[in-house]
Design a protein around this motif. Sequence first.
Motif, PDB file in Angstrom:
ATOM      1  N   ALA A  51       0.819  -1.269   0.081  1.00 45.16           N
ATOM      2  CA  ALA A  51       0.052   0.079  -0.127  1.00 45.16           C
ATOM      3  C   ALA A  51       0.937   1.234   0.040  1.00 45.16           C
ATOM      4  CB  ALA A  51      -0.924   0.020   1.274  1.00 45.16           C
ATOM      5  N   SER A 196      -2.147  -1.024  -3.807  1.00 47.08           N
ATOM      6  CA  SER A 196      -3.223   0.106  -3.365  1.00 47.08           C
ATOM      7  C   SER A 196      -2.412   1.506  -3.418  1.00 47.08           C
ATOM      8  CB  SER A 196      -3.998  -0.141  -2.353  1.00 47.08           C
ATOM      9  OG  SER A 196      -3.070  -0.061  -1.119  1.00 47.08           O
ATOM     10  N   THR A 203      -8.555   7.316  -2.411  1.00 42.53           N
ATOM     11  CA  THR A 203      -8.127   6.140  -3.150  1.00 42.53           C
ATOM     12  C   THR A 203      -7.938   6.353  -4.537  1.00 42.53           C
ATOM     13  OG1 THR A 203      -8.834   4.540  -1.220  1.00 42.53           O
ATOM     14  CG2 THR A 203      -8.516   3.521  -3.370  1.00 42.53           C
ATOM     15  N   ASP A 206      -7.189   0.230  -6.513  1.00 47.01           N
ATOM     16  CA  ASP A 206      -6.800  -0.755  -5.369  1.00 47.01           C
ATOM     17  C   ASP A 206      -6.973  -2.194  -6.163  1.00 47.01           C
ATOM     18  OD1 ASP A 206      -6.652  -2.733  -3.391  1.00 47.01           O
ATOM     19  OD2 ASP A 206      -8.274  -2.005  -2.329  1.00 47.01           O
TER      20      ASP A 206
END
Length: 594
Positions: A51, A196, A203, A206
């Motif tokens: 991430a 992600s 965001t 992802d």
Amino acid sequence: MTSADIPAMAIRVLPPQLINQIAAGEVVERPASVVKELVENALDAAARSVAVDAERGGLRLLRVRDDGHGIDGGELSLALSRHATSKIAQLEDLERVTTLGFRGEALPSISAVSRLALTSRTRGGQCAWQITTDGGETAFDLRPAPHPEGTTVEVRDLFYNTPARRKFLRSEKTEFRHIETLLKRLALARFAVRFSLQHNRRTVFDLRPATDTAAVQQRLAAVLGEEFAERALAVERVAADGMRLSGWVAPPNYSRSQADLQFFYVNGRWVRDKLVSAAVRQAYRDLMYHGRQPVFVLYLELDPALVDVNAHPAKLEVRFREAGRVHDFLFRELERVLADAKPGTVPSPPARTWMAAEPPRPQPASALSHRPAALPLKVAESLQGYADLYGTRPAPEEEDDPPLGFALAHLHGAFILAENRHGLIVVDAHAAHERILYEQLKGQYRAGTVPSQPLLLPLRLKVTPAEAELAAEMAERLAAVGIELDRAGPDSVLVRALPALLGDIDGERLIRDLLADFHQHGQSNRALEQLDAVLATMACHGSVRANRKLTVPEMNTLLRAMEATERSGQCNHGRPTWVELSLQDLNRLFLRGR
């Protein structure tokens, strides 16, 4: 004593922080460089999830979290020291690198130009440890910290202590775009890993682990677009000479104006390589429209000892120890995949792809624009072999379902309209016939069997002295492609035979165009190295002309020949030979069903 008291030419040992800042100049070009180094470390640590969080294009904050095997607390300070790594131990390891990172420069270089916090917990470890630093290799602050198994590297205020470096950065939006592009490249290298990305707490994507065909298609669509995922030609895992190639290439009519969607990986590492680019260009050489760039995702695997990954500070380039063999392998396999892409074996090219394309550019001297409006070439005769094999029925029968359907009409002496079970097919008759003749000429030449048709009366052409001399130089090698001519004087040549496959063509125009092409190249040797261009010019002269009315049997013969001919989706200049309007497209045009 200050630096001003030391003689200008004196040799001195630089302080550790300055050494690291110099090294950072090679490793850390921009925020995306930090992401590259940290994510590659995560992948080397067998992470299954990575991430990335960024703020203000990565300048305020870059945070990379993974669930890899982690770093022992006792080794955290060593991880921030220059040339400290767990990935190589001796010279032999450097000659067979199998990891993405290996130099041991990334973390100290990053920490030299930022405020860095490194938190890690080994798999099965009792607790996590965190170390923080502010540009140096000493006086680390080490303490226990809450953290799951894996590692988090937090980089704040990048280049805060080197303001000159910040001045060369682009806008936050541009810097973040580099981060996004970089992470997508890495995501195509490891389909089984989750990736992600967040920017300013939003965001961006992802990408879940892709462990089956459907999930792989979804990841391809997320990175390269849905049309690529639907239409890409698969390069099956092929092996030869100790190398393996796999991946996907876009059909020639799915191209870009820039080389921004080209992904090539060597043993899992994304690289830029001139040898690879040359091999790909050669495979697309007579399929791609002028100025366009192919789209591909390709994976080359070979013995690590045969590739030097230590050729670039940021490890973006490699050197192959047997470059010629690698080039030939790539070219051969890609050419095969593109040659096998015939109507019926790949998805139909949508009409909208070319409706939105740039307007056609002026064609070269060998193209159609200055040709006679009609020639007595009989298409059915020139393609008799295909007619015998596939037939020329003017109407479909129930058991027939050819990809290009059956002819309905010849529109404006240029386009064939045909019907298949999906909708309407539109074919550029000249472009399609040109490709068919071109492939036949190439096949005959490679087999050494280009038959000549003697002319009833030799054709005498008046040319310039330079062209006459060039024709004499080329005579023997032109004979290999079915053209027999001699120099008949200081400023004339005599043409005795032409390739039989071209039928009743305008021989004078063909020879003049070939001589013009040779003259433009500057020397005959260079021109003959580009023999495909010679054969392409010949095919253009031999193909059916505009305003030459075709019969229904002739049109069906041409359609069946296209279905059997390699690379028949494009003419020799890279223009499309056919498009399809599906029933859905037609209904949409006429607002049916609304």
